[in-house]
Design a protein around this motif. Structure first.
Motif, PDB file in Angstrom:
ATOM      1  N   LYS A 172     -46.863  11.941  10.127  1.00 15.10           N
ATOM      2  CA  LYS A 172     -47.621  13.099   9.625  1.00 15.10           C
ATOM      3  C   LYS A 172     -48.550  12.665   8.492  1.00 15.10           C
ATOM      4  N   LEU A 173     -48.002  11.785   7.622  1.00 13.74           N
ATOM      5  CA  LEU A 173     -48.813  11.320   6.492  1.00 13.74           C
ATOM      6  C   LEU A 173     -49.949  10.414   6.963  1.00 13.74           C
ATOM      7  N   TRP A 174     -49.623   9.475   7.808  1.00 12.96           N
ATOM      8  CA  TRP A 174     -50.623   8.476   8.220  1.00 12.96           C
ATOM      9  C   TRP A 174     -51.669   9.060   9.178  1.00 12.96           C
ATOM     10  N   GLU A 175     -51.186   9.888  10.118  1.00 13.87           N
ATOM     11  CA  GLU A 175     -52.096  10.334  11.190  1.00 13.87           C
ATOM     12  C   GLU A 175     -52.660  11.735  10.950  1.00 13.87           C
ATOM     13  N   GLY A 176     -51.854  12.590  10.285  1.00 13.89           N
ATOM     14  CA  GLY A 176     -52.230  14.011  10.264  1.00 13.89           C
ATOM     15  C   GLY A 176     -52.775  14.550   8.963  1.00 13.89           C
ATOM     16  N   SER A 177     -52.484  13.879   7.852  1.00 11.97           N
ATOM     17  CA  SER A 177     -52.807  14.489   6.562  1.00 11.97           C
ATOM     18  C   SER A 177     -54.297  14.386   6.213  1.00 11.97           C
ATOM     19  N   TRP A 178     -54.926  13.349   6.658  1.00 11.36           N
ATOM     20  CA  TRP A 178     -56.351  13.152   6.365  1.00 11.36           C
ATOM     21  C   TRP A 178     -57.130  12.972   7.664  1.00 11.36           C
ATOM     22  N   LYS A 197     -60.847  18.463   4.773  1.00  6.76           N
ATOM     23  CA  LYS A 197     -60.367  17.442   5.721  1.00  6.76           C
ATOM     24  C   LYS A 197     -59.089  16.747   5.262  1.00  6.76           C
ATOM     25  N   VAL A 198     -58.454  17.328   4.247  1.00  2.00           N
ATOM     26  CA  VAL A 198     -57.184  16.770   3.747  1.00  2.00           C
ATOM     27  C   VAL A 198     -56.183  17.908   3.655  1.00  2.00           C
ATOM     28  N   ARG A 199     -54.940  17.668   4.039  1.00  2.20           N
ATOM     29  CA  ARG A 199     -53.990  18.783   4.069  1.00  2.20           C
ATOM     30  C   ARG A 199     -52.561  18.360   3.712  1.00  2.20           C
ATOM     31  N   TYR A 200     -51.787  19.387   3.302  1.00  4.39           N
ATOM     32  CA  TYR A 200     -50.340  19.203   3.157  1.00  4.39           C
ATOM     33  C   TYR A 200     -49.748  18.926   4.532  1.00  4.39           C
ATOM     34  N   ILE A 201     -48.581  18.276   4.535  1.00  2.00           N
ATOM     35  CA  ILE A 201     -47.894  18.146   5.831  1.00  2.00           C
ATOM     36  C   ILE A 201     -46.721  19.123   5.925  1.00  2.00           C
ATOM     37  N   ASP A 202     -46.186  19.515   4.754  1.00  2.00           N
ATOM     38  CA  ASP A 202     -45.086  20.491   4.703  1.00  2.00           C
ATOM     39  C   ASP A 202     -43.956  20.175   5.679  1.00  2.00           C
ATOM     40  N   ARG A 209     -37.677  16.382   2.940  1.00  2.00           N
ATOM     41  CA  ARG A 209     -38.648  17.457   2.689  1.00  2.00           C
ATOM     42  C   ARG A 209     -39.823  16.815   1.988  1.00  2.00           C
ATOM     43  N   VAL A 210     -40.968  16.846   2.613  1.00  2.00           N
ATOM     44  CA  VAL A 210     -42.145  16.170   2.056  1.00  2.00           C
ATOM     45  C   VAL A 210     -43.359  17.087   2.191  1.00  2.00           C
ATOM     46  N   ALA A 211     -43.968  17.417   1.077  1.00  2.00           N
ATOM     47  CA  ALA A 211     -45.103  18.346   1.119  1.00  2.00           C
ATOM     48  C   ALA A 211     -46.410  17.648   1.501  1.00  2.00           C
ATOM     49  N   GLY A 212     -46.638  16.412   0.980  1.00  2.00           N
ATOM     50  CA  GLY A 212     -47.976  15.830   1.121  1.00  2.00           C
ATOM     51  C   GLY A 212     -48.919  16.552   0.165  1.00  2.00           C
ATOM     52  N   PRO A 213     -50.220  16.361   0.219  1.00  2.00           N
ATOM     53  CA  PRO A 213     -50.879  15.448   1.155  1.00  2.00           C
ATOM     54  C   PRO A 213     -50.560  13.978   0.868  1.00  2.00           C
ATOM     55  N   GLY A 450     -54.517  17.231  12.060  1.00  2.00           N
ATOM     56  CA  GLY A 450     -53.657  18.249  11.439  1.00  2.00           C
ATOM     57  C   GLY A 450     -52.924  19.114  12.452  1.00  2.00           C
ATOM     58  N   ALA A 451     -52.966  18.746  13.736  1.00  2.00           N
ATOM     59  CA  ALA A 451     -52.268  19.537  14.761  1.00  2.00           C
ATOM     60  C   ALA A 451     -50.754  19.327  14.660  1.00  2.00           C
ATOM     61  N   ASN A 452     -50.012  20.298  15.116  1.00  2.00           N
ATOM     62  CA  ASN A 452     -48.541  20.186  15.325  1.00  2.00           C
ATOM     63  C   ASN A 452     -47.709  19.856  14.095  1.00  2.00           C
TER      64      ASN A 452
END
Ligand SMILES: Cc1cc2nc3c(=O)[nH]c(=O)nc-3n(C[C@H](O)[C@H](O)[C@H](O)COP(=O)(O)O)c2cc1C
Length: 462
Positions: A172-178, A197-202, A209-213, A450-452
């Motif tokens: 989620k961090l590597w592929e989805g957060s940015w 273009k940057v988001r929490y992963i929640d 439990r990891v919020a991100g981004p 940021g999908a899924n």
């Protein structure tokens, strides 16, 4: 005519004195005791880069071997993976003096949470311009568990379930957060990064439990190349979902083929194909300009090998060295108060001498060759074409002679036969001959854009 299969060529290393060839640090000219010194890593990296290696693979453990003889003393005396330093920290030094050498590095999913590790790997992927891989391990030493606040090891399959969630978080961090293109560095508009273009992963899961981004922007490969070593059903299920390169082995060709098939079947269950998975074996190569030179070297290595080191490394459950050689294993076990089934490798009606000789002499296995460059290259071609391996992790008997000999004598022979990889610049491009990022059929890519992010992945097993 089809192209011959190419060999992935890694050197097997560890930031320590005695990794797997115990006793050999004492050989004249061996540099292993220099591992604390940055010059060791710079010199080694340059030998490998100029010698045609694809990568250096760094093993790691986070505890001491303290099962044999009931304590760590044997391991400590032998330099057996203690003292040992952090493997991640030597990579930037090696990257600074090389341009295409890859770096496979081991990190355990069992003890440290994923957020900080994801950031460290992104940093390394940036600093190396996309040349890092991660050997995913769940750790096996009881002492490691006690170093991280646990009374004992987490049960085997549970470790893989935790690892599966750990991977979900880092994906989620590597592929989805940015998103790609998030960083615009627009000085006139006073915007470094476009926040849309940057988001929490929640991530909220059973273990983490990891919020991100994510704190790092996307690196060349985003997710490092994923390695794993396994043979167990849980580990194979895990490899089927995650691993791109698997360390496997087998005492015979048939064993190896069967192991590889199990992994490929597991990968197919996750929509992945045989092209998505490569198999690496640990290999021993002793090469000389003449047969005599090779066999002299091999004799020296064997003579210097430490039985104590081998026994301590394997966590042998009793000390066979205290018994006379002619003692029956059955009697020795009875005297030591050890049930026969605790030592499945020791036949009860053989002698202690036979047991010791087997342990000392039987470690080289199927993927070993000693001889001239031509003999070695012939054998490696057999491993590629008959066994079906994709690459080797070259065991070091002597640092740096093992790497230098291979580079000087074997690499030209393999190159002339069209057996070496070319290409890059990232590690994934070099190994798979395609793009720097994971292919679309890998589970990590479900988070792109940021999908899924809050859609749970199905459990791996159970
Ligand atoms: C070539 C190779 C290298 C390995 N390197 C490490 C390592 O550096 N650190 C570690 O904790 N385990 C290492 N292991 C052990 C594996 O992570 C794993 O525990 C072992 O293969 C058993 O897996 P399984 O229980 O799924 O069968 C290695 C295994 C192999 C075959």
């Amino acid at each position: 005519m089809t192209e011959p299969k190419k060999l992935i060529l890694n050197l097997f290393e560890m930031n320590t004195v005695s990794h797997i060839t115990h006793g050999l640090w004492t050989l004249p000219g061996n540099n292993r005791h220099r591992f604390n010194d940055i010059s060791y890593w710079l010199e080694l990296a340059q030998i490998l880069e100029h010698g045609g290696f694809d990568g250096i693979f760094l093993a790691d453990v986070v505890g001491a071997y303290d099962v044999f003889r009931g304590g760590p003393e044997t391991a400590i005396r032998e330099g057996l993976q203690i003292p040992s330093n952090d493997p991640l920290l030597v990579i930037p030094a090696m990257a600074a003096v090389t341009e295409r050498l890859g770096f496979g590095v081991t990190f355990s999913t069992s003890y440290e949470p994923p957020f900080a590790f994801a950031r460290r790997m992104s940093t390394l992927d940036h600093l190396t311009h996309g040349r890092v891989g991660w050997n995913i391990v769940t750790s096996y030493l009881p002492n490691a568990a006690r170093n991280f606040g646990l009374a004992e090891e987490i049960p085997h399959d549970r470790r893989y379930a935790i690892a599966d969630e750990f991977l979900d978080v880092v994906y989620k961090l590597w592929e989805g957060s940015w998103d790609d293109g998030a960083v615009i560095a627009d000085a006139a508009g006073k915007t470094y990064t476009d926040p849309s273009k940057v988001r929490y992963i929640d991530h909220v899961g059973e273990n983490f439990r990891v919020a991100g981004p994510h704190l790092s922007q996307p690196s060349p490969q985003r997710t490092p190349v994923l390695y794993q070593a396994t043979g167990s059903p849980a580990g194979i299920a895990f490899a089927g979902r995650h691993a791109e390169l698997v360390f496997t082995g087998g005492r015979t060709t048939a064993d190896f083929v069967q192991n590889a098939e199990r992994m490929t079947d597991a990968a197919a269950r996750h929509g992945r194909t045989a092209d998505d998975l490569k198999f690496i074996v640990q290999a021993g190569v002793v090469v000389g300009r003449t047969e005599e030179e090779a066999s002299d070297k091999w004799r020296t290595y064997r003579e210097q090998s430490s039985l104590d080191g081998i026994l301590a490394h394997s966590g042998f459950p009793f000390d066979p060295t205290v018994f006379p050689r002619e003692t029956l294993v059955r009697d020795a076990l009875a005297q030591a108060g050890i049930p026969e089934k605790a030592v499945p490798t020791a036949a009860p009606d053989t002698t202690i001498g036979q047991l010791i000789d087997g342990i000392a002499g039987g470690r080289e296995g199927r993927f070993f060759v000693a001889g001239t460059p031509r003999v070695v290259a012939d054998e490696i071609e057999r491993w590629l074409d008959e066994d079906g391996i994709d690459g080797i992790n070259l065991r070091q008997y002597h640092s740096f002679d093992t790497a230098r000999d291979f580079a000087e004598l074997v690499v030209p022979e393999l190159r002339a036969r069209g057996r070496l990889l070319e290409g890059g610049p990232t590690l994934r491009e070099r190994l798979f001959g395609r793009g720097p990022r994971l292919p679309e059929n890998h589970i990590a890519t479900r988070y792109r854009g940021g999908a899924n992010l809050t859609v749970p992945v199905p459990p791996l097993f159970g």
